[in-house]
Design a protein around this motif. Structure first.
Motif, PDB file in Angstrom:
ATOM      1  N   ARG A 271      -7.602   6.053   9.756  1.00 43.74           N
ATOM      2  CA  ARG A 271      -8.275   4.924  10.402  1.00 43.74           C
ATOM      3  C   ARG A 271      -9.374   4.412   9.494  1.00 43.74           C
ATOM      4  O   ARG A 271     -10.026   5.173   8.801  1.00 43.74           O
ATOM      5  N   GLY A 272      -9.547   3.111   9.508  1.00 44.66           N
ATOM      6  CA  GLY A 272     -10.597   2.521   8.690  1.00 44.66           C
ATOM      7  C   GLY A 272     -10.170   2.235   7.259  1.00 44.66           C
ATOM      8  O   GLY A 272     -10.923   1.621   6.512  1.00 44.66           O
ATOM      9  N   THR A 273      -8.978   2.677   6.849  1.00 44.43           N
ATOM     10  CA  THR A 273      -8.513   2.359   5.502  1.00 44.43           C
ATOM     11  C   THR A 273      -7.684   1.088   5.538  1.00 44.43           C
ATOM     12  O   THR A 273      -7.033   0.784   6.537  1.00 44.43           O
ATOM     13  N   GLU A 274      -7.743   0.333   4.452  1.00 47.73           N
ATOM     14  CA  GLU A 274      -6.947  -0.889   4.322  1.00 47.73           C
ATOM     15  C   GLU A 274      -6.293  -0.894   2.950  1.00 47.73           C
ATOM     16  O   GLU A 274      -6.924  -0.541   1.961  1.00 47.73           O
ATOM     17  N   PHE A 275      -5.015  -1.305   2.927  1.00 58.53           N
ATOM     18  CA  PHE A 275      -4.278  -1.396   1.676  1.00 58.53           C
ATOM     19  C   PHE A 275      -3.562  -2.722   1.644  1.00 58.53           C
ATOM     20  O   PHE A 275      -2.939  -3.115   2.619  1.00 58.53           O
ATOM     21  N   GLU A 276      -3.647  -3.424   0.502  1.00 55.79           N
ATOM     22  CA  GLU A 276      -2.964  -4.707   0.349  1.00 55.79           C
ATOM     23  C   GLU A 276      -2.197  -4.689  -0.965  1.00 55.79           C
ATOM     24  O   GLU A 276      -2.749  -4.330  -2.000  1.00 55.79           O
ATOM     25  N   GLY A 277      -0.895  -5.053  -0.913  1.00 51.53           N
ATOM     26  CA  GLY A 277      -0.079  -5.090  -2.118  1.00 51.53           C
ATOM     27  C   GLY A 277       1.254  -4.391  -1.909  1.00 51.53           C
ATOM     28  O   GLY A 277       1.739  -4.270  -0.795  1.00 51.53           O
ATOM     29  N   LYS A 278       1.844  -3.908  -3.017  1.00 44.94           N
ATOM     30  CA  LYS A 278       3.112  -3.189  -2.962  1.00 44.94           C
ATOM     31  C   LYS A 278       2.822  -1.695  -2.872  1.00 44.94           C
ATOM     32  O   LYS A 278       2.137  -1.136  -3.718  1.00 44.94           O
ATOM     33  N   PHE A 279       3.365  -1.070  -1.838  1.00 41.73           N
ATOM     34  CA  PHE A 279       3.130   0.344  -1.583  1.00 41.73           C
ATOM     35  C   PHE A 279       4.463   1.070  -1.639  1.00 41.73           C
ATOM     36  O   PHE A 279       5.384   0.730  -0.900  1.00 41.73           O
ATOM     37  N   SER A 280       4.604   2.022  -2.560  1.00 41.31           N
ATOM     38  CA  SER A 280       5.847   2.788  -2.640  1.00 41.31           C
ATOM     39  C   SER A 280       5.509   4.274  -2.663  1.00 41.31           C
ATOM     40  O   SER A 280       4.439   4.675  -3.134  1.00 41.31           O
ATOM     41  N   PHE A 281       6.434   5.084  -2.142  1.00 38.41           N
ATOM     42  CA  PHE A 281       6.195   6.519  -2.059  1.00 38.41           C
ATOM     43  C   PHE A 281       7.513   7.262  -1.934  1.00 38.41           C
ATOM     44  O   PHE A 281       8.556   6.666  -1.683  1.00 38.41           O
ATOM     45  N   THR A 282       7.454   8.583  -2.120  1.00 39.79           N
ATOM     46  CA  THR A 282       8.579   9.461  -1.851  1.00 39.79           C
ATOM     47  C   THR A 282       8.133  10.454  -0.792  1.00 39.79           C
ATOM     48  O   THR A 282       6.933  10.664  -0.594  1.00 39.79           O
ATOM     49  N   GLY A 283       9.073  11.043  -0.093  1.00 38.89           N
ATOM     50  CA  GLY A 283       8.730  11.987   0.969  1.00 38.89           C
ATOM     51  C   GLY A 283       8.309  11.250   2.218  1.00 38.89           C
ATOM     52  O   GLY A 283       8.884  10.226   2.568  1.00 38.89           O
ATOM     53  N   ALA A 284       7.267  11.768   2.877  1.00 35.12           N
ATOM     54  CA  ALA A 284       6.790  11.165   4.121  1.00 35.12           C
ATOM     55  C   ALA A 284       5.330  10.744   3.978  1.00 35.12           C
ATOM     56  O   ALA A 284       4.538  11.442   3.349  1.00 35.12           O
TER      57      ALA A 284
END
Length: 137
Positions: A14-27
């Motif tokens: 909570r309280g975090t913000e992310f803008e852009g392309k987000f990629s990941f592996t796993g969960a």
């Protein structure tokens, strides 16, 4: 220590913000805000306090928060109370818990077979049009 397949690799609280392309592996679990695009061959867990405005392409997604945007899930989309989804979805499996909100269109076919079938139909339609064009001359 061996990591389990469903172990959470990252957490946006909570309280975090992310803008852009987000990629990941796993969960990955998100309880903050994301806007942009999300890509993964893993699982996206959208917590109750999360608000996501993104185009999403993942293997699996579990939604308990609010998502605005189109979703392509290779395996499954699951929406649990109090989840809200506003957007179009494509997935072979959809699980909606009683009381969730879903506004959009849903396409639930084996997406690999659909792509092959659509290509074959497009080829036939093109061939048919060619014949019609030739016969009209």
């Amino acid at each position: 220590m061996k990591k389990s397949k469903d172990e959470i690799n990252a957490f946006l609280g909570r309280g975090t913000e992310f803008e852009g392309k987000f990629s990941f592996t796993g969960a990955v679990r998100v309880d903050g805000k994301i806007s942009g695009e999300i890509f993964s061959n893993g699982t996206l867990i959208v917590g109750e306090s999360a608000v996501i405005n993104s185009r999403i392409h993942v293997a699996d997604i579990i939604i308990s928060g609010e998502v605005h945007g189109d979703i392509f899930a290779e395996r499954k989309i699951e929406i649990t109370v109090p989840g809200k989804l506003f957007g179009n979805i494509k997935t072979p499996k959809l699980v909606l818990e009683e009381g969730v909100i879903f506004e959009g269109n849903c396409k639930m076919k084996n997406l690999n077979q659909e792509t092959e079938k659509d290509s074959a139909l497009s080829q036939k339609r093109t061939e048919g049009l060619s014949v019609l064009k030739q016969s009209n001359k």
